[in-house]
Design an enzyme around this catalytic site. Structure first.
Site, mmCIF file in Angstrom:
data_model
loop_
_atom_site.group_PDB
_atom_site.id
_atom_site.type_symbol
_atom_site.label_atom_id
_atom_site.label_comp_id
_atom_site.label_asym_id
_atom_site.label_seq_id
_atom_site.Cartn_x
_atom_site.Cartn_y
_atom_site.Cartn_z
ATOM 1 N N VAL A 56 8.533 -8.245 -0.486
ATOM 2 C CA VAL A 56 8.901 -9.144 0.619
ATOM 3 C C VAL A 56 7.826 -9.014 1.687
ATOM 4 C CG1 VAL A 56 10.571 -9.640 2.449
ATOM 5 C CG2 VAL A 56 11.380 -9.041 0.169
ATOM 6 N N ALA A 101 5.685 -5.619 5.534
ATOM 7 C CA ALA A 101 6.073 -5.992 4.171
ATOM 8 C C ALA A 101 6.787 -4.797 3.532
ATOM 9 C CB ALA A 101 4.842 -6.352 3.350
ATOM 10 N N LYS A 102 7.351 -4.984 2.386
ATOM 11 C CA LYS A 102 7.937 -3.861 1.633
ATOM 12 C C LYS A 102 8.110 -4.314 0.193
ATOM 13 C CE LYS A 102 9.534 0.334 2.347
ATOM 14 N NZ LYS A 102 9.039 1.302 3.335
ATOM 15 N N GLY A 103 8.115 -3.339 -0.714
ATOM 16 C CA GLY A 103 8.318 -3.690 -2.119
ATOM 17 C C GLY A 103 9.042 -2.588 -2.833
ATOM 18 N N ASP A 142 6.360 5.204 -0.854
ATOM 19 C CA ASP A 142 7.661 5.339 -0.201
ATOM 20 C C ASP A 142 8.513 6.195 -1.147
ATOM 21 O OD1 ASP A 142 9.274 4.287 2.197
ATOM 22 O OD2 ASP A 142 10.618 3.854 0.547
#
Ligand code: NAD
Length: 413
Positions: A56, A101-103, A142
């Site tokens: 995202v 953002a992040k995934g 992460d």
């Protein structure tokens, strides 16, 4: 309450303070792009297995988007969307030239072999490589991912786009990583705990600390705080709480972690062993540091919390209703978007070094980290006092104002 709804609630409180119009709020909140992909790998036993991966990209008004990659069974679109939005406010509050953002992939990496995790990572890159890049969107580690995953990610991405290590951060130090990246989040949590207590007029020796989660963030925060003379009376991981009212021997616990499978604390002696969730309610704790997973302090358990100060090492550990109850009781909460920003700050330093083909010393990384975090802390502290709001609302106000300003300068549409 879902994770994105919770972060949106915090955004709303700050946006009310800033009197932001509804159309601008929507432009700031809505993610730029959400990608969901199928990630199929061959398991070591020859069978195929399918996973779902997400990226995202929340906002890029202030620069290329930045955010970690999480491998965890709870990863879903709502969680990734919430974490991507947190990254936008986090990079803005510490004033890094990045968006958010992040995934992640919905998978329990402990059930996969190292080879399977490598295949999973490469298959994920095959699906998303076009939307990430050093000037577009820069992933990092992460929960459930580490420097090895970052090295596989980079290698696979470079097969399509050529040499460019700044596509990802958190790489192995000998392969274009930055010294001090691994310790950075926990060190930042420790640094700001120290600063906050100084502001509150409390000496380190007078503040008993409890840390939930003894992974990357929790262990490095414990190390820093122990070296700064804070008594750490309890730490926990999934195996339980390890409690010693006179203060734990943190060096011995760190050694135990290094020497035991998956870094777990099971078997550590010279302390009382309690259930994992007992840590939150200990009565002789002044500073509580949730550094494990999100959503651990909620409406049902908030009354157990006795600490006067909470420093959010994890992302989104306190739900909004609990946050309100704690604030009404006078508990000071240092919010995630400031407290755990040390990791993304040193990721930024890594990206800068990669782009300049230059290496910083560990001393320089630590100095610049302290400078960036201290400046952000002072800014948030002053904004909270000026406006009579919580540190969380103040941090969101600063982050939102910066992103809004960048949007206005660029022209929102
Ligand atoms: P990690 O996987 O290294 O460690 C997590 C720790 O929490 C482990 O010790 C695990 O046993 C423990 N744990 C899990 N559930 C628990 C429970 N219910 N009770 C007690 N302990 C529990 O993860 P990490 O990298 O240390 O990240 C921790 C948190 O910090 C996450 O919310 C992550 O998003 C956030 N964070 C991490 C970084 C980073 O640089 N690693 C940066 C910013 C934010």
């Amino acid at each position: 309450m879902k994770a994105f709804e919770a972060t949106t609630r915090y955004f709303g409180v700050a946006a009310d303070q800033l009197e932001i119009d509804a159309d601008i709020r929507e432009a700031l909140l809505m993610p730029n792009r959400e990608m969901q992909v199928q990630v199929t790998i061959e398991r070591d036993n020859g069978k195929l297995e399918n996973f779902i991966g997400f990226r995202v990209q929340h906002d890029d008004y202030r620069g290329p988007m930045k955010g970690g990659l999480r491998y965890h069974p709870n990863v879903d679109l709502d969680e990734v969307r919430a974490l991507a939005s947190l990254m936008t406010w986090k990079t803005a509050v510490v004033n890094l030239p990045f968006g958010g953002a992040k995934g992640g992939i919905g998978v329990d990496p402990r059930t996969l072999s190292a080879r399977e995790i490598e295949r999973l990572t490469r298959a994920f890159v095959d699906q998303i490589h076009e939307i990430v890049g050093p000037d577009k969107d820069i992933p990092g580690p992460d929960m459930g991912t580490d420097h090895r995953v970052m090295a596989w990610f980079r290698n696979q991405w470079e097969k399509y786009h050529g040499f460019n290590p700044s596509v990802i951060t958190g790489k192995p130090v000998e392969e274009y990583g930055a010294k001090g990246r691994e310790e950075a989040t926990g060190r930042g949590v420790g640094l700001l705990t120290h600063k906050l207590l100084k502001r509150l007029g409390t000496k380190p020796s007078e503040a008993n600390v409890a840390i939930q989660g003894f992974g990357n963030v929790g262990a490095h925060a414990a190390k820093f705080l122990d070296e700064s003379q804070f008594p750490i009376v309890a730490v926990s991981d999934i195996t339980g709480t390890y409690y010693r009212p006179a203060g734990l021997n943190i060096r011995a616990i760190l050694k135990h972690k290094l020497e035991h499978p998956q870094g777990l604390l099971e078997g550590f002696e010279d302390c009382e062993k309690l259930p994992a969730d007992a840590l939150l309610g200990l009565s002789d704790v002044q500073v509580l540091i949730p550094a494990a997973v999100g959503g651990v302090i909620h409406e049902e358990n908030v009354d157990q919390i006795k600490a006067k100060v909470i420093v959010e090492g994890a992302n989104a550990p306190v739900y909004p209703i609990a946050d309100q109850i704690l604030s009404d009781r006078g508990v000071i909460i240092l919010p995630d978007i400031l407290a755990n920003a040390g990791g993304v700050t040193v990721s930024y330093f890594e990206w800068v070094q990669n782009r300049q083909h230059y290496r910083w010393t560990l001393d320089r990384v630590r100095q610049e980290l302290e400078h960036t975090m201290s400046e952000a802390f002072e800014n948030v502290w002053q904004t909270a006092n000026q406006h009579g709001v919580s540190l969380r609302t103040a941090a969101y106000m600063i982050g939102i104002r910066r992103v809004q300003r960048a949007g206005e300068l660029a022209g929102f549409a």
